[in-house]
Write an enzyme that holds these catalytic residues in place. Structure first.
Site, mmCIF file in Angstrom:
data_model
loop_
_atom_site.group_PDB
_atom_site.id
_atom_site.type_symbol
_atom_site.label_atom_id
_atom_site.label_comp_id
_atom_site.label_asym_id
_atom_site.label_seq_id
_atom_site.Cartn_x
_atom_site.Cartn_y
_atom_site.Cartn_z
ATOM 1 N N SER A 22 1.100 -11.240 1.869
ATOM 2 C CA SER A 22 0.833 -10.867 0.480
ATOM 3 C C SER A 22 -0.044 -11.915 -0.206
ATOM 4 C CB SER A 22 2.156 -10.658 -0.256
ATOM 5 O OG SER A 22 1.964 -10.056 -1.505
ATOM 6 N N ASP A 70 2.403 0.800 0.560
ATOM 7 C CA ASP A 70 2.108 -0.457 -0.128
ATOM 8 C C ASP A 70 1.009 -0.218 -1.162
ATOM 9 O OD1 ASP A 70 1.511 -3.036 -0.906
ATOM 10 O OD2 ASP A 70 0.941 -3.748 1.090
ATOM 11 N N HIS A 119 5.332 -2.761 1.450
ATOM 12 C CA HIS A 119 4.998 -4.146 1.166
ATOM 13 C C HIS A 119 6.228 -5.030 1.354
ATOM 14 C CE1 HIS A 119 2.205 -7.057 -0.672
ATOM 15 N NE2 HIS A 119 3.305 -7.631 -1.133
#
Length: 423
Positions: free
Chosen positions: A270, A365, A395
């Protein structure tokens, strides 16, 4: 879903605060499917049912609306305590300090089994693999903390370290016969410099301890997790400059870390994937040592534009649209910085000459589409690319190793790749 099942899930979380999901996923598959609810299908993908169950549990937790950074950090740490599972057994875990852009940063070195014990009593704080809790109960390391050690991490070039024994490492590592020809004492010669996710605002060494342990154990390589400075106290591009400095420090001190300087990769999930991408770009453009490989797990690469996946998955899949905006505004309070490649690497004018890339995207995501676009841009610029889509995941999946099935398969694919690339 009826209130009785909701009550059962809440009871599970109340009864077992740490590793609460371990007994949940020990339930029979049919029971887990019933608890998860009806299948969720969006944009042609069906959400993994075991991941759907975790999301349902997350929705039963107290309100997670983000207000201030300290509260958000505490909530993220508590959430991570629910999911780590049994910590992977390693040879050694050592807290230390590394060079950042403006001083020292906390860091943690994970050494998989296979290396003979380093010299004892040399000052570095090492934790036996069986004694540290992956839930974050270990003391947080940091500059000047009682459980940290510095390995030549001054603001200078870091040369003149002396023998490795001065810094709590085996003085023979890196110099014994066989180094550079297939690993040292059964451990790969490579190192992954890892940057944790959390929107550049939350997360620390402990929230990603279980993931880093699992990567080190399963890939058979060392992992160096870096505790870069967080926003809003340290807004962009502080985290990026810290990441660049920490990576170059690792290359300079490869021998002390027991690795080949030509086999040092950079990676993260991320926001950490964002930092890894920035390191890969900036080290090449600045003429610094550059990574052997960049590992980008569902990275955030554009702080400017919105893409369709932001609307498709704006709510209910761990990372929400409100979260994205909150993180962005904390990391880049100055909107004029957002188009700069130092924070939005997809906006670099020149993507040629970058190291090989392992990039993953998740089907559920909100950042999926920017990850897909960055993969295509890297490929179009002629860079070696391995893009692995995980259409049934969402995610944050890399941190959810307690969840069986597809998430564990994704982890195995990653660690097999790292073993082949860096061993």
């Amino acid at each position: 879903m009826n209130s009785r099942l909701d009550s059962a899930l809440r009871d599970t979380l109340t009864a077992v605060q740490a590793n609460a999901l371990t007994p949940l996923y020990a339930l029979p598959t049919a029971v887990r499917r019933r608890l998860a609810g009806a299948p969720i299908q969006i944009d042609g993908n069906i959400l993994d049912p075991d991941l759907q169950l975790l999301i349902r549990v997350d929705n039963l937790l107290p309100n997670t609306t983000k207000t201030d950074a300290p509260t958000a950090r505490a909530h993220f740490r508590n959430l991570c305590k629910l999911i780590p599972g049994t910590p992977a057994e390693l040879h050694r875990v050592t807290d230390l300090t590394v060079r950042g852009a403006a001083g020292q940063l906390g860091a943690r070195l994970y050494i998989p089994r296979g290396v003979r014990p380093p010299s004892a009593g040399l000052g570095a704080t090492a934790t036996d693999s069986g004694s540290r809790s992956a839930s974050g109960s270990a003391p947080t390391s940091g500059p000047g903390s009682a459980n940290s050690t510095s390995i030549g991490s001054g603001s200078g070039s870091g040369t003149g370290l002396g023998s490795g024994s001065d810094y709590g490492f085996d003085p023979g590592v890196g110099s014994r016969p066989g180094f550079g020809s297939g690993g040292v004492d059964g451990v790969g010669r490579g190192l992954l410099v890892f940057f944790h996710g959390g929107g550049w605002v939350v997360g620390d060494l402990n929230t990603h301890d279980a993931l880093c342990r699992a990567i080190a154990a399963d890939a058979g390589i060392r992992v160096l997790s870096v505790d870069y400075r967080l926003a809003p106290e340290a807004p962009a591009p502080t985290a990026a400059e810290d990441a660049i400095a920490a990576f170059t420090w690792a290359v300079e001190h490869a021998e002390d870390l027991g690795v080949d300087p030509d086999l040092i990769a950079v990676g993260g999930d991320s926001a950490g994937g964002n930092l890894a991408a920035v390191v890969a770009q900036q080290t090449v453009r600045r003429g610094l040592p550059h990574p052997a490989l960049q590992v980008l797990l569902y990275p955030a690469v554009d702080l400017v534009a919105r893409r369709p996946s932001r609307d498709l998955f704006s709510e209910g899949f761990i990372l929400s649209e409100n979260d994205i905006i909150w993180y962005r505004d904390h990391y880049t309070p100055d909107p004029t910085l957002r188009p700069d490649p130092i924070v939005s690497p997809i906006r670099a004018k020149d993507l040629t000459g970058l190291p090989p890339t392992y990039l993953t995207t998740a089907g559920f995501d909100p950042l999926r589409d920017e990850g897909l676009e960055y993969a295509e841009a890297l490929r179009a610029a002629g860079n070696p690319l391995t893009h692995i889509p995980h259409p049934t995941l969402c995610h944050g999946y890399a941190n959810l190793l307690t969840v069986p099935g597809k998430i564990r398969q994704a982890h195995t694919h990653l660690t097999n790749y790292l073993r082949n690339a860096l061993y």
